[in-house]
Design a protein around this motif. Sequence first.
Motif, PDB file in Angstrom:
ATOM      1  N   VAL A 187       0.866  -1.179   0.000  1.00  0.00           N
ATOM      2  CA  VAL A 187       0.000   0.000   0.000  1.00  0.00           C
ATOM      3  C   VAL A 187       0.901   1.227   0.000  1.00  0.00           C
ATOM      4  N   LEU A 188       0.662   2.134  -0.940  1.00  0.00           N
ATOM      5  CA  LEU A 188       1.560   3.267  -1.153  1.00  0.00           C
ATOM      6  C   LEU A 188       1.105   4.528  -0.428  1.00  0.00           C
ATOM      7  N   GLN A 189       2.011   5.490  -0.357  1.00  0.00           N
ATOM      8  CA  GLN A 189       1.710   6.814   0.165  1.00  0.00           C
ATOM      9  C   GLN A 189       0.679   7.500  -0.741  1.00  0.00           C
ATOM     10  N   PRO A 190      -0.017   8.533  -0.234  1.00  0.00           N
ATOM     11  CA  PRO A 190      -0.990   9.237  -1.073  1.00  0.00           C
ATOM     12  C   PRO A 190      -0.432   9.755  -2.390  1.00  0.00           C
ATOM     13  N   ASP A 191       0.850  10.080  -2.420  1.00  0.00           N
ATOM     14  CA  ASP A 191       1.446  10.550  -3.669  1.00  0.00           C
ATOM     15  C   ASP A 191       2.125   9.433  -4.449  1.00  0.00           C
ATOM     16  N   GLY A 192       2.005   8.197  -3.971  1.00  0.00           N
ATOM     17  CA  GLY A 192       2.592   7.059  -4.654  1.00  0.00           C
ATOM     18  C   GLY A 192       4.086   6.942  -4.518  1.00  0.00           C
ATOM     19  N   SER A 193       4.686   7.715  -3.608  1.00  0.00           N
ATOM     20  CA  SER A 193       6.143   7.798  -3.553  1.00  0.00           C
ATOM     21  C   SER A 193       6.812   6.643  -2.824  1.00  0.00           C
ATOM     22  N   GLY A 194       6.081   5.883  -2.052  1.00  0.00           N
ATOM     23  CA  GLY A 194       6.675   4.793  -1.287  1.00  0.00           C
ATOM     24  C   GLY A 194       5.631   4.163  -0.408  1.00  0.00           C
ATOM     25  N   ALA A 195       6.058   3.254   0.457  1.00  0.00           N
ATOM     26  CA  ALA A 195       5.120   2.530   1.301  1.00  0.00           C
ATOM     27  C   ALA A 195       4.451   3.459   2.311  1.00  0.00           C
ATOM     28  N   LEU A 196       3.137   3.310   2.463  1.00  0.00           N
ATOM     29  CA  LEU A 196       2.410   4.002   3.512  1.00  0.00           C
ATOM     30  C   LEU A 196       2.918   3.470   4.849  1.00  0.00           C
TER      31      LEU A 196
END
Length: 567
Positions: free
Chosen positions: A508-517
Amino acid sequence: MYPARRPSPLWIDAGFVAAAVYVYAVAALVLATVVPALLFGLTPRVVSGDSMVPLVRSGDLMLYDDGGVAATSDIIVFEQPAGFVTHRVVGYESDGAYVTRGDANRAADSSPVAQDEVVGVGRWLVPMAGYPVLWLHRGMWPLTVFFAASTAAAAVIVFGRDALGEKRGWHPRGMAFVAVVVAAAGLVSPDASAAFVATTENGSSRLDALVWEQVVTVDGGSSSTCAVTEQGRAWCWGGNLYGQLGDGTTADSTTPVRVAGLTGVGSIAVGGSHACAVDGSGGGWCWGRNHRGQLGDGTTNPSDVPVPVAAPESLVDVAAGQNHSCALGSSGRIWCWGLNNRGQLGNGTTANTSTPVAAIGLPPLVDVAAGDEHTCAVSGSGRVWCWGENRWGQVGDGTTVDRSSPVLVGGVSSAIGAGLGGEHTCAVLGSGSAMCWGRNSRGQLGDGTSTSSSVPVQVLGNGMVGIVAGAEFTCALHGDATAMCWGRNNAGQLGDGTTSNSSVPVVVLQPDGSGALDSLVVLGAGDDWGCAGQAPHQALCWGRNNSGQLGDGTTAASWLPVLVAVL
């Protein structure tokens, strides 16, 4: 020769100390407020009238109280990036509660807020993130000018005393002026200091209860989501056709609304169109649709506010299926109620009941979970028992025969928790691995295949500490406070920024898709969306959002996590 210089009178030295303390106190206050305010872009402005125009960043909360009864606009939560709008006090009830309007973007809503959550602050501005602010309001100019003039006068005496008197002593008239100025400033300081206010995240109040609270439990159903915060408050959002948000209405809400009347909540679960919770005293409460008796109050009448479950003992945990509910009692017994057409109540029959009945043939248990039409429980020794619908093998006994009484799941030991989807079941083990069984048409078992299984199969990966399941997908919380999901992804419910199904876990990614939440403390799942509580004070959801179940103020689906508006 010059005569010997006389020592300064004691009262002069005392005046010097007082002036010095005054100057340095003001300097410290300015450094603690004005400088950080400017650094963080909190530009000071004058607030005029009663509108209390926002001065600070979105998400900040302000209480302005002249003393006595609160009035309109006394409390304002400024718009957050996620879409939360103003929250104003419009009345005061005799039982010590403020009535608020504008709660969760719904101007027609009024909900009680406990008095101790908002009083005891006075003229304070309390930012959500705890940053200091600079605040000026109408009527403050004379006091502010006087405050500045007195500070300047004291500074002259402290740092430029030679100009007013001898090196070791001050001119009496200068000292008299400073004494009057300092004394007068002291008298007005409660008001004057309002121009320069340093606050912490909590300040001297519990106002943060109206902003973000740490989510400790979150769960979803067919169209709604509910969460419990560390303060024991229950919040719900999304579809509300049957009153499943518990706020006394049947109006959908795209941002959280407070469940009416519940305090000290420790557990919450959302079913198809109903929800249940356990309060701090062990009482069970349910609300929403009740056509199958799933509220457990002895009736089949729906309720848009919580009604008490007629449980025979105090409860410690609760679970909700499509049209049935179950709870773990303080004795370790499992109690279930509602629809029982597939034996999901576990009492050896297929008869519906609107009051709790005990699941039979079980040892003392520590966890309970519910799928659409099946139920499972975990014992203290890590064994798993399941019952109910089994046409896809979701009961895990190697057959596809429905079970109206609990059966032991083979091949699973050291389980620490279970997550049940529509027609599949998963358990996380103490070793950090996970096992799933049941339907696998979308890869929801996480073993790299799409083959259903009536016995547990190993999920690919390790390091898992918690597990939840939606209709056709599964998510696991990892020990590093990140999450992975697998299964169906048509609405973005895997949270990886795509709509591609996956039979193996994906991050599952960060809201900006930059890495793992990251920094996650809890996971939850609805039919086709996921949610997480994130430290220190946030909640995020991803996936389908047609009824506002993501809680971000919109009805737009998201393939990446979005912030829940406010809790």
